[in-house]
Design a protein around this motif. Structure first.
Motif, PDB file in Angstrom:
ATOM      1  N   ARG A   1       3.941   4.145   9.241  1.00  0.00           N
ATOM      2  CA  ARG A   1       3.124   3.630  10.342  1.00  0.00           C
ATOM      3  C   ARG A   1       1.694   3.460   9.868  1.00  0.00           C
ATOM      4  O   ARG A   1       1.226   4.201   9.020  1.00  0.00           O
ATOM      5  CB  ARG A   1       3.162   4.583  11.530  1.00  0.00           C
ATOM      6  CG  ARG A   1       4.536   4.702  12.150  1.00  0.00           C
ATOM      7  CD  ARG A   1       4.552   5.691  13.311  1.00  0.00           C
ATOM      8  NE  ARG A   1       5.849   5.739  13.930  1.00  0.00           N
ATOM      9  CZ  ARG A   1       6.245   4.938  14.912  1.00  0.00           C
ATOM     10  NH1 ARG A   1       5.426   4.024  15.388  1.00  0.00           N
ATOM     11  NH2 ARG A   1       7.455   5.046  15.409  1.00  0.00           N
ATOM     12  N   ILE A   2       1.011   2.481  10.443  1.00  0.00           N
ATOM     13  CA  ILE A   2      -0.388   2.222  10.091  1.00  0.00           C
ATOM     14  C   ILE A   2      -1.260   2.787  11.207  1.00  0.00           C
ATOM     15  O   ILE A   2      -1.287   2.249  12.321  1.00  0.00           O
ATOM     16  CB  ILE A   2      -0.639   0.713   9.905  1.00  0.00           C
ATOM     17  CG1 ILE A   2       0.246   0.188   8.782  1.00  0.00           C
ATOM     18  CG2 ILE A   2      -2.113   0.452   9.616  1.00  0.00           C
ATOM     19  CD1 ILE A   2       0.181  -1.304   8.587  1.00  0.00           C
ATOM     20  N   ARG A   3      -1.934   3.900  10.900  1.00  0.00           N
ATOM     21  CA  ARG A   3      -2.740   4.579  11.917  1.00  0.00           C
ATOM     22  C   ARG A   3      -3.853   3.705  12.489  1.00  0.00           C
ATOM     23  O   ARG A   3      -4.034   3.672  13.701  1.00  0.00           O
ATOM     24  CB  ARG A   3      -3.291   5.875  11.344  1.00  0.00           C
ATOM     25  CG  ARG A   3      -2.244   6.968  11.341  1.00  0.00           C
ATOM     26  CD  ARG A   3      -2.776   8.268  10.800  1.00  0.00           C
ATOM     27  NE  ARG A   3      -1.874   8.618   9.708  1.00  0.00           N
ATOM     28  CZ  ARG A   3      -2.252   9.023   8.529  1.00  0.00           C
ATOM     29  NH1 ARG A   3      -3.504   9.209   8.257  1.00  0.00           N
ATOM     30  NH2 ARG A   3      -1.365   9.286   7.606  1.00  0.00           N
ATOM     31  N   PRO A   4      -4.616   2.976  11.646  1.00  0.00           N
ATOM     32  CA  PRO A   4      -5.697   2.167  12.228  1.00  0.00           C
ATOM     33  C   PRO A   4      -5.202   1.019  13.116  1.00  0.00           C
ATOM     34  O   PRO A   4      -5.975   0.422  13.841  1.00  0.00           O
ATOM     35  CB  PRO A   4      -6.427   1.601  11.006  1.00  0.00           C
ATOM     36  CG  PRO A   4      -6.063   2.494   9.877  1.00  0.00           C
ATOM     37  CD  PRO A   4      -4.695   3.010  10.190  1.00  0.00           C
TER      38      PRO A   4
ATOM     39  N   ASN B   1      -0.994   3.006  15.235  1.00  0.00           N
ATOM     40  CA  ASN B   1       0.207   3.662  14.743  1.00  0.00           C
ATOM     41  C   ASN B   1       1.415   2.715  14.683  1.00  0.00           C
ATOM     42  O   ASN B   1       2.554   3.113  14.895  1.00  0.00           O
ATOM     43  CB  ASN B   1       0.532   4.887  15.595  1.00  0.00           C
ATOM     44  CG  ASN B   1       1.128   5.991  14.762  1.00  0.00           C
ATOM     45  OD1 ASN B   1       0.920   6.066  13.556  1.00  0.00           O
ATOM     46  ND2 ASN B   1       1.889   6.864  15.408  1.00  0.00           N
ATOM     47  N   LEU B   2       1.160   1.456  14.377  1.00  0.00           N
ATOM     48  CA  LEU B   2       2.197   0.438  14.292  1.00  0.00           C
ATOM     49  C   LEU B   2       3.201   0.783  13.192  1.00  0.00           C
ATOM     50  O   LEU B   2       2.820   1.008  12.050  1.00  0.00           O
ATOM     51  CB  LEU B   2       1.561  -0.929  13.989  1.00  0.00           C
ATOM     52  CG  LEU B   2       2.512  -2.091  13.753  1.00  0.00           C
ATOM     53  CD1 LEU B   2       3.227  -2.450  15.054  1.00  0.00           C
ATOM     54  CD2 LEU B   2       1.753  -3.287  13.210  1.00  0.00           C
ATOM     55  N   GLN B   3       4.480   0.836  13.554  1.00  0.00           N
ATOM     56  CA  GLN B   3       5.520   1.094  12.554  1.00  0.00           C
ATOM     57  C   GLN B   3       5.792  -0.191  11.792  1.00  0.00           C
ATOM     58  O   GLN B   3       6.051  -1.241  12.382  1.00  0.00           O
ATOM     59  CB  GLN B   3       6.804   1.583  13.216  1.00  0.00           C
ATOM     60  CG  GLN B   3       7.870   1.954  12.198  1.00  0.00           C
ATOM     61  CD  GLN B   3       9.112   2.538  12.833  1.00  0.00           C
ATOM     62  OE1 GLN B   3       9.098   2.957  13.984  1.00  0.00           O
ATOM     63  NE2 GLN B   3      10.189   2.559  12.085  1.00  0.00           N
ATOM     64  N   VAL B   4       5.739  -0.130  10.452  1.00  0.00           N
ATOM     65  CA  VAL B   4       5.920  -1.322   9.627  1.00  0.00           C
ATOM     66  C   VAL B   4       7.113  -1.213   8.673  1.00  0.00           C
ATOM     67  O   VAL B   4       7.407  -2.155   7.941  1.00  0.00           O
ATOM     68  CB  VAL B   4       4.637  -1.644   8.821  1.00  0.00           C
ATOM     69  CG1 VAL B   4       3.503  -2.041   9.762  1.00  0.00           C
ATOM     70  CG2 VAL B   4       4.229  -0.485   7.941  1.00  0.00           C
ATOM     71  N   VAL B   5       7.786  -0.067   8.684  1.00  0.00           N
ATOM     72  CA  VAL B   5       8.956   0.142   7.835  1.00  0.00           C
ATOM     73  C   VAL B   5      10.016   0.848   8.676  1.00  0.00           C
ATOM     74  O   VAL B   5       9.698   1.694   9.516  1.00  0.00           O
ATOM     75  CB  VAL B   5       8.597   1.001   6.594  1.00  0.00           C
ATOM     76  CG1 VAL B   5       9.824   1.321   5.766  1.00  0.00           C
ATOM     77  CG2 VAL B   5       7.551   0.305   5.740  1.00  0.00           C
TER      78      VAL B   5
END
Length: 178
Positions: free
Chosen positions: A158-161, A164-168
């Motif tokens: 997840r990309i915190r900035p 918290n978008l999950q990308v994997v």
């Protein structure tokens, strides 16, 4: 035999080709197929804002002799050439397979990664880089034929900035074999 030409084992080869995948972390794998060893998406360091999210199973000093390195895209967590130079410092040479012309064409259609299929005898290994469970994954066997193994990234990165978008994918969202 030239190292930049990597023929894989064929049905008539005298060698016994073994296909195996060793997961290192995220989309880093050692893929042994057709008598050759491939490393995918080398990422062996950390820096602010980039954490592996899991232990690295094999470090650069422990890598076997590689026949080729496959790089799906240029993001740091898939193409950490500054750290990978330590492999070259051992006196090893290895070709890097980066589909630059394919990447440029794919980006025009909103695709930012290259994927690879390695085939030898009756085995085929599909390597995806980063991916989420998308409908197009179901099309792969129809488009590319039989796939024996598909080591998919599944640590739920997840990309915190980015809220918290999950990308994997994670273990709950990876496709299951049928």
């Amino acid at each position: 035999m030239r190292r930049d030409h990597l023929p894989l084992a064929t049905q008539g080869d005298a060698i016994t080709a073994r296909t195996a995948v060793t997961r290192i972390a995220l989309s880093r794998h050692l893929i042994e197929i057709g008598g050759r060893t491939f490393l995918t998406d080398p990422w062996f360091s950390t820096r602010p804002g980039h954490y592996q999210g899991e232990p690295i199973a094999i470090g650069i000093p422990d890598l076997p002799r590689l026949d080729c390195v496959l790089i799906s895209h240029e993001h740091y967590d898939h193409c950490d050439l500054d750290a990978f130079v330590a492999y070259l410092d051992r006196g090893e040479t290895v070709p890097l397979l980066v589909a630059a012309t394919v990447v440029d064409a794919a980006r025009k259609h909103g695709v930012y990664e290259a994927t690879f299929v390695l085939r030898a005898i009756s085995d085929a290994v599909y390597f995806a880089g980063d991916t989420m469970l998308i409908p197009e994954l179901a099309e792969i066997p129809k488009r590319l034929g039989h796939i024996s193994l598909a080591p998919l990234p599944a640590n739920g990165l997840r990309i915190r900035p980015a809220n918290n978008l999950q990308v994997v994918m994670n273990a709950d969202t990876t496709p299951r074999s049928r």
